[in-house]
Design a protein around this motif. Structure first.
Motif, PDB file in Angstrom:
ATOM      1  N   LEU A 125     -40.277 -19.751  56.990  1.00  0.00           N
ATOM      2  CA  LEU A 125     -40.419 -19.146  55.846  1.00  0.00           C
ATOM      3  C   LEU A 125     -39.251 -18.944  54.860  1.00  0.00           C
ATOM      4  CD1 LEU A 125     -42.120 -16.212  54.621  1.00  0.00           C
ATOM      5  CD2 LEU A 125     -40.369 -15.165  55.769  1.00  0.00           C
TER       6      LEU A 125
ATOM      7  N   LEU B 244     -38.855 -20.330  51.244  1.00  0.00           N
ATOM      8  CA  LEU B 244     -38.446 -19.591  50.240  1.00  0.00           C
ATOM      9  C   LEU B 244     -37.203 -19.903  49.334  1.00  0.00           C
ATOM     10  CD1 LEU B 244     -38.422 -15.790  51.668  1.00  0.00           C
ATOM     11  CD2 LEU B 244     -39.617 -16.648  49.573  1.00  0.00           C
TER      12      LEU B 244
ATOM     13  N   ARG C 293     -44.314 -21.698  44.150  1.00  0.00           N
ATOM     14  CA  ARG C 293     -45.258 -20.750  43.846  1.00  0.00           C
ATOM     15  C   ARG C 293     -46.474 -20.982  42.536  1.00  0.00           C
ATOM     16  NH1 ARG C 293     -41.748 -15.969  43.113  1.00  0.00           N
ATOM     17  NH2 ARG C 293     -40.606 -17.087  44.459  1.00  0.00           N
TER      18      ARG C 293
ATOM     19  N   PRO D 198     -49.429  -6.457  43.311  1.00  0.00           N
ATOM     20  CA  PRO D 198     -48.594  -5.517  43.429  1.00  0.00           C
ATOM     21  C   PRO D 198     -47.492  -5.337  42.252  1.00  0.00           C
ATOM     22  CG  PRO D 198     -48.232  -7.366  44.889  1.00  0.00           C
ATOM     23  CD  PRO D 198     -49.319  -7.717  44.057  1.00  0.00           C
ATOM     24  N   TYR D 199     -47.193  -6.338  41.659  1.00  0.00           N
ATOM     25  CA  TYR D 199     -45.949  -6.439  40.629  1.00  0.00           C
ATOM     26  C   TYR D 199     -46.352  -6.142  39.102  1.00  0.00           C
ATOM     27  CZ  TYR D 199     -44.240  -8.192  45.000  1.00  0.00           C
ATOM     28  OH  TYR D 199     -43.694  -8.413  46.326  1.00  0.00           O
TER      29      TYR D 199
ATOM     30  N   LEU E 187     -45.875 -14.221  51.989  1.00  0.00           N
ATOM     31  CA  LEU E 187     -45.520 -15.164  51.035  1.00  0.00           C
ATOM     32  C   LEU E 187     -46.494 -15.616  50.241  1.00  0.00           C
ATOM     33  CD1 LEU E 187     -42.687 -17.008  51.162  1.00  0.00           C
ATOM     34  CD2 LEU E 187     -44.121 -18.872  52.155  1.00  0.00           C
TER      35      LEU E 187
ATOM     36  N   VAL F 203     -48.873 -13.549  48.570  1.00  0.00           N
ATOM     37  CA  VAL F 203     -48.870 -12.575  47.824  1.00  0.00           C
ATOM     38  C   VAL F 203     -47.903 -12.792  46.843  1.00  0.00           C
ATOM     39  CG1 VAL F 203     -48.739 -10.101  47.293  1.00  0.00           C
ATOM     40  CG2 VAL F 203     -50.160 -10.984  49.011  1.00  0.00           C
ATOM     41  N   ASP F 204     -46.401 -12.929  47.203  1.00  0.00           N
ATOM     42  CA  ASP F 204     -45.296 -12.916  46.489  1.00  0.00           C
ATOM     43  C   ASP F 204     -45.579 -14.346  45.618  1.00  0.00           C
ATOM     44  OD1 ASP F 204     -44.251 -10.358  47.154  1.00  0.00           O
ATOM     45  OD2 ASP F 204     -43.164 -11.517  48.839  1.00  0.00           O
TER      46      ASP F 204
ATOM     47  N   PRO G 257     -38.937 -10.047  46.986  1.00  0.00           N
ATOM     48  CA  PRO G 257     -40.366 -10.315  47.444  1.00  0.00           C
ATOM     49  C   PRO G 257     -40.692  -9.488  48.395  1.00  0.00           C
ATOM     50  CG  PRO G 257     -38.473 -11.931  48.452  1.00  0.00           C
ATOM     51  CD  PRO G 257     -37.909 -10.867  47.703  1.00  0.00           C
ATOM     52  N   LEU G 258     -41.210  -8.329  48.053  1.00  0.00           N
ATOM     53  CA  LEU G 258     -41.381  -7.110  48.672  1.00  0.00           C
ATOM     54  C   LEU G 258     -42.507  -7.349  49.836  1.00  0.00           C
ATOM     55  CD1 LEU G 258     -41.875  -4.176  46.038  1.00  0.00           C
ATOM     56  CD2 LEU G 258     -39.997  -4.824  47.428  1.00  0.00           C
ATOM     57  N   PHE G 259     -43.693  -8.239  49.585  1.00  0.00           N
ATOM     58  CA  PHE G 259     -44.674  -8.558  50.713  1.00  0.00           C
ATOM     59  C   PHE G 259     -43.908  -9.459  51.890  1.00  0.00           C
ATOM     60  CE2 PHE G 259     -48.857  -6.733  50.033  1.00  0.00           C
ATOM     61  CZ  PHE G 259     -48.653  -5.927  48.982  1.00  0.00           C
ATOM     62  N   THR G 260     -43.101 -10.257  51.387  1.00  0.00           N
ATOM     63  CA  THR G 260     -42.620 -11.153  52.489  1.00  0.00           C
ATOM     64  C   THR G 260     -41.759 -10.179  53.385  1.00  0.00           C
ATOM     65  OG1 THR G 260     -42.551 -12.981  50.839  1.00  0.00           O
ATOM     66  CG2 THR G 260     -41.259 -13.232  52.791  1.00  0.00           C
TER      67      THR G 260
ATOM     68  N   LEU H 166     -41.987  -9.671  57.483  1.00  0.00           N
ATOM     69  CA  LEU H 166     -41.056  -9.985  58.281  1.00  0.00           C
ATOM     70  C   LEU H 166     -40.762  -8.382  59.065  1.00  0.00           C
ATOM     71  CD1 LEU H 166     -38.354 -11.861  56.276  1.00  0.00           C
ATOM     72  CD2 LEU H 166     -39.228 -12.457  58.424  1.00  0.00           C
TER      73      LEU H 166
END
Lengths: 261, 87
Positions: A22, A26, A37, A126-127, B42, B44-45, B57-60, B64
């Motif tokens: 992950l 990122l 993305r 959500p954003y 990941l 969702v973000d 990245p709140l959902f990531t 975690l």
């Protein structure tokens, strides 16, 4: 017991491996300027269009015929209501702008821009973001203003925050938690986004605000960013809460993108 | 069940309200050593969060926190539950 420990050790190693993967993904995305993305959005795009096709096919199949008639009527009325809201808002904005322009002896010109379809689910983020089907190939750039309605009297609902080649991510001005300096009835206020095109602001109780008043913002090139929907006053309080609304994105099929000012 | 929760999370991330993937992530993390919830966070973000300006990245982060935060409890009460063949 040994098997339990073994499984535990393996499980922990897998969780660590997944976490490291992950972090790697990122970092790659960040280094590539959001290329990963963009790929994810490209992959989801067929799902969004397939989803809307399936929804129309199911409603058109007659399987839920009695529900369907009601649903169609409901949907049509919602669309009509949204359209009328946009038109009413446009009329108010145009009236206000015409008065300003008369005062300045200026002339209003239709701002050149691009009409773009809303291609993603509008309530899934959500954003406070959504995707539109226009990008740099159509002249869309980062920071461009996104309007409900046309360039003459439209209400600014968001800004392009990540333009792609043929689609762009738009962040709503009233995304949850977003703060925007706005002007209501000539008074500067700070509006706090609540998502779904809603915001609220605290105004002095003496400020003459009424439902339907147009809200402007210098951060949107002095354009309208919403209408006052309701006002809540507490007896004895020095402030009143002003609720601001814009046409919800979920009810807009298309938006209008104009260059940032 | 575990695959179903993952599918629910993916569908929720694409079509549904944000609470759907969050519920799928939480239930998966409580019940299984669900590394796949990192993918959900990941996803969702990546779908909804602009790359710039860089924001949390709140959902990531939530994935975690759920994965590692609930791991000791899950290991204590649900040892041996994997939900996937060979896991």
């Amino acid at each position: 017991m040994s098997s339990y420990r073994l499984n535990n050790g393996r499980g922990a190693r897998r969780l660590w491996a997944a976490t490291l993967a992950l972090a790697l993904v990122l970092a790659l995305d960040l280094l590539s300027g959001g290329a990963l993305r963009s790929l994810a959005r490209g992959a989801a795009l067929p799902a969004w269009s397939a989803g809307s096709r399936i929804a129309s096919a199911v409603s058109g199949s007659g399987f839920f015929s009695s529900r369907r008639a009601l649903q169609e009527e409901n949907d049509a009325l919602k669309r009509e209501l949204a359209l009328l809201r946009v038109r009413a808002a446009e009329a108010r904005v145009l009236r206000d702008e015409a008065e300003k322009l008369r005062a300045l002896s200026g002339l209003a010109a239709l701002t050149p821009g691009v009409a773009a379809p809303v291609v993603s689910s509008a309530s899934g983020s959500p954003y406070g973001t959504f995707l539109i089907g226009a990008g740099t190939e159509n002249g869309v750039a980062n920071g461009d203003l996104v309007l409900a309605g046309n360039g003459a009297g439209g209400i600014v609902i968001g800004r392009v925050s990540e333009p792609g080649a043929r689609r762009s991510l738009v962040t709503e001005l009233f995304a949850p938690g977003a703060r925007l300096e706005a002007t209501i009835a000539g008074a500067p206020l700070e509006a706090e986004g609540r998502g779904e095109g809603n915001a609220r602001a605290e105004a002095p109780s003496t400020l003459p605000v009424a439902a339907g008043d147009v809200v402007f913002s210098s951060h949107a090139g002095g354009r309208a960013v919403g209408l006052v929907g309701a006002i809540r006053e507490e007896p004895g309080s020095a402030y009143k809460t002003v609720f601001i609304r814009t046409p919800p994105v979920s009810e807009l099929g298309f938006v209008y993108v104009i260059p940032r000012e | 069940m575990r695959i179903g929760l993952f599918a629910l999370g993916v569908l929720g991330a694409i079509f549904g309200p944000p609470v759907l993937p969050l519920i799928a992530m939480a239930v998966s993390a409580i019940r299984y050593p669900a590394w796949e919830i990192l993918l959900l966070g990941l996803l969702v973000d990546f779908l909804w969060l602009p790359a710039f300006p860089v924001s949390l990245p709140l959902f990531t982060i939530a994935s975690l926190a759920l994965l590692w935060g609930l791991e000791p409890m899950r290991r204590e009460f649900m040892a041996g539950e994997s939900g996937l063949p060979g896991w």
